[in-house]
Design a protein around this motif. Structure first.
Motif, mmCIF file in Angstrom:
data_model
loop_
_atom_site.group_PDB
_atom_site.id
_atom_site.type_symbol
_atom_site.label_atom_id
_atom_site.label_comp_id
_atom_site.label_asym_id
_atom_site.label_seq_id
_atom_site.Cartn_x
_atom_site.Cartn_y
_atom_site.Cartn_z
ATOM 1 N N GLU A 50 -26.843 44.796 28.830
ATOM 2 C CA GLU A 50 -26.741 46.246 28.957
ATOM 3 C C GLU A 50 -27.539 46.953 27.864
ATOM 4 N N SER A 51 -27.476 46.445 26.636
ATOM 5 C CA SER A 51 -28.226 47.076 25.552
ATOM 6 C C SER A 51 -29.727 46.913 25.753
ATOM 7 N N ASP A 52 -30.147 45.776 26.290
ATOM 8 C CA ASP A 52 -31.572 45.584 26.584
ATOM 9 C C ASP A 52 -32.048 46.579 27.632
ATOM 10 N N ALA A 53 -31.178 46.847 28.619
ATOM 11 C CA ALA A 53 -31.550 47.813 29.666
ATOM 12 C C ALA A 53 -31.690 49.212 29.085
ATOM 13 N N ILE A 54 -30.825 49.569 28.157
ATOM 14 C CA ILE A 54 -30.900 50.893 27.511
ATOM 15 C C ILE A 54 -32.168 50.991 26.668
ATOM 16 N N SER B 112 -31.235 57.439 26.926
ATOM 17 C CA SER B 112 -30.235 57.638 27.967
ATOM 18 C C SER B 112 -29.697 56.297 28.452
ATOM 19 N N SER B 113 -28.501 56.335 28.992
ATOM 20 C CA SER B 113 -27.884 55.143 29.550
ATOM 21 C C SER B 113 -28.326 54.967 30.997
ATOM 22 N N TYR B 114 -28.120 53.784 31.518
ATOM 23 C CA TYR B 114 -28.506 53.526 32.903
ATOM 24 C C TYR B 114 -27.360 53.792 33.875
ATOM 25 N N GLU B 115 -26.206 54.135 33.337
ATOM 26 C CA GLU B 115 -25.080 54.470 34.208
ATOM 27 C C GLU B 115 -24.075 55.310 33.420
ATOM 28 N N TRP C 128 -23.355 51.299 20.237
ATOM 29 C CA TRP C 128 -23.550 51.501 21.670
ATOM 30 C C TRP C 128 -22.444 52.351 22.273
ATOM 31 N N SER C 129 -21.538 52.840 21.424
ATOM 32 C CA SER C 129 -20.412 53.611 21.932
ATOM 33 C C SER C 129 -20.828 54.794 22.801
ATOM 34 N N PRO C 130 -21.886 55.556 22.422
ATOM 35 C CA PRO C 130 -22.249 56.709 23.266
ATOM 36 C C PRO C 130 -22.650 56.318 24.685
ATOM 37 N N PHE C 131 -23.096 55.068 24.855
ATOM 38 C CA PHE C 131 -23.528 54.626 26.173
ATOM 39 C C PHE C 131 -22.381 54.016 26.981
ATOM 40 N N GLU C 132 -21.312 53.642 26.287
ATOM 41 C CA GLU C 132 -20.204 52.958 26.952
ATOM 42 C C GLU C 132 -18.920 53.783 26.977
ATOM 43 N N ASN C 133 -18.851 54.791 26.113
ATOM 44 C CA ASN C 133 -17.604 55.528 25.957
ATOM 45 C C ASN C 133 -17.918 57.005 25.759
ATOM 46 N N CYS C 134 -17.375 57.834 26.603
ATOM 47 C CA CYS C 134 -17.563 59.284 26.504
ATOM 48 C C CYS C 134 -16.246 59.908 26.047
#
Length: 323
Positions: free
Chosen positions: A24-28, A35-38, A309-315
């Protein structure tokens, strides 16, 4: 043999999670635009920032800044989650049970098929009825866990929480929840834990929280190291969010120089782990750091290092609806 199998299974699970996180981090990183991918997998919802205690290390102790009039209503929260593709939510405060309608909020989340991962509470406002409702959520797998905040033995805890009855009321709340779970045949092992913040006030004695957990019958203790922000980091946050200082949640703590010694922390960490092994209590530290990491963390006045990676996994959604 059973212990070995459990250790092996835990190791395999951790490797799987690490591999998934790397993918997931590689994709970001590949997007290269920040931006995140999802959409984030987890929402942390702050139903309120009001609290009935005034803990010395907590920014919500400035309670006069946060009024009931600013909070999202039950209906507004429900409409918000109707639009979000999310299945997991954490509830934090303030003190969530200061809201009289907190169970309406939880019921609405559950009706939408959302699992409440965790509710963090000081436990002082719980009673038998609330404990029973929480145990029902856990039994139906609609609530995964409850986390109670405790900072030490009674005198230390009450001093940090600025309340002469805080410890007594929290222990009563824990006992009520554990009894409600027992009546339903549900083990607390995966569901109930104590969290404790390492501060200049309890740095010499924070290992005693494990003894408190043992007496209360709580199977897990999680310690949180202080994470400080430098002036430069605060300014960078303001620029990133395009907000003035008054709109960025910042709590200025007294200078830690000379008030926290790494040798005290390492001694107490070892004591907590020894006490945990003695009583069969799981002890965790966050951020997870070995001796060298702890020395660096506090020697440099608690900087953040590595990747977050919290901003991409947790809102996080605040009590007033801000992200």
């Amino acid at each position: 043999m059973i212990a070995t199998a459990r250790t092996l299974a835990k190791g395999l699970r951790n490797r799987f999670l690490e591999a998934r996180s790397r993918r997931e981090s590689d994709a970001i990183r590949a997007r290269a635009d920040g931006s995140s991918y999802e959409f984030p997998k987890l929402i942390t919802l702050e139903p309120t920032r009001r609290c009935n205690l005034h803990c010395v290390m907590c920014y919500t102790s400035e309670v006069e800044r946060y009024t009931k009039m600013q909070e999202l209503t039950v209906e507004e929260i429900d409409r918000l989650f109707a639009q979000l593709p999310v299945k997991r939510v954490n509830l934090v405060g303030g003190e969530v049970f200061i809201r009289k309608d907190i169970f309406q909020i939880m019921d609405n989340l559950v009706k939408r098929g959302i699992v409440i991962e965790n509710v963090t509470t000081n436990g002082t406002l719980l009673d038998e009825e609330k404990a029973a409702r929480l145990a029902d959520y856990i039994q139906r797998r609609q609530l995964s866990g409850l986390t109670f905040s405790i900072d030490g033995e009674e005198e230390m805890h009450n001093s940090i929480r600025k309340s002469p009855k805080a410890f007594e009321l929290t222990m009563r709340g824990i006992a009520q929840v554990l009894e409600a779970l027992k009546r339903r045949g549900v083990s607390p092992r995966k569901h109930i834990k104590i969290t404790s913040v390492v501060t200049p006030d309890n740095v010499h004695v924070f290992s005693k929280v494990v003894g408190v957990a043992a007496r209360a019958g709580v199977p897990t203790v999680q310690y949180n190291h202080l994470i400080c922000a430098t002036e430069a980091e605060i300014k960078a946050t303001e620029m990133l969010l395009d907000l003035p200082r008054a709109e960025v949640d910042t709590w200025i703590v007294p200078d830690l120089e000379g008030r926290i010694r790494t040798e005290d922390i390492l001694r107490e960490m070892a004591a907590a782990e020894t006490e945990g092994a003695k009583h069969g209590i799981r002890v965790h530290f966050r951020p997870a750091k070995g001796p060298d990491g702890v020395k660096s963390h506090y020697a440099d006045k608690c900087p953040f290092s590595g990747s977050c990676w919290s901003p991409f996994e947790n809102c996080r959604i605040t009590f007033s609806g801000k992200l």
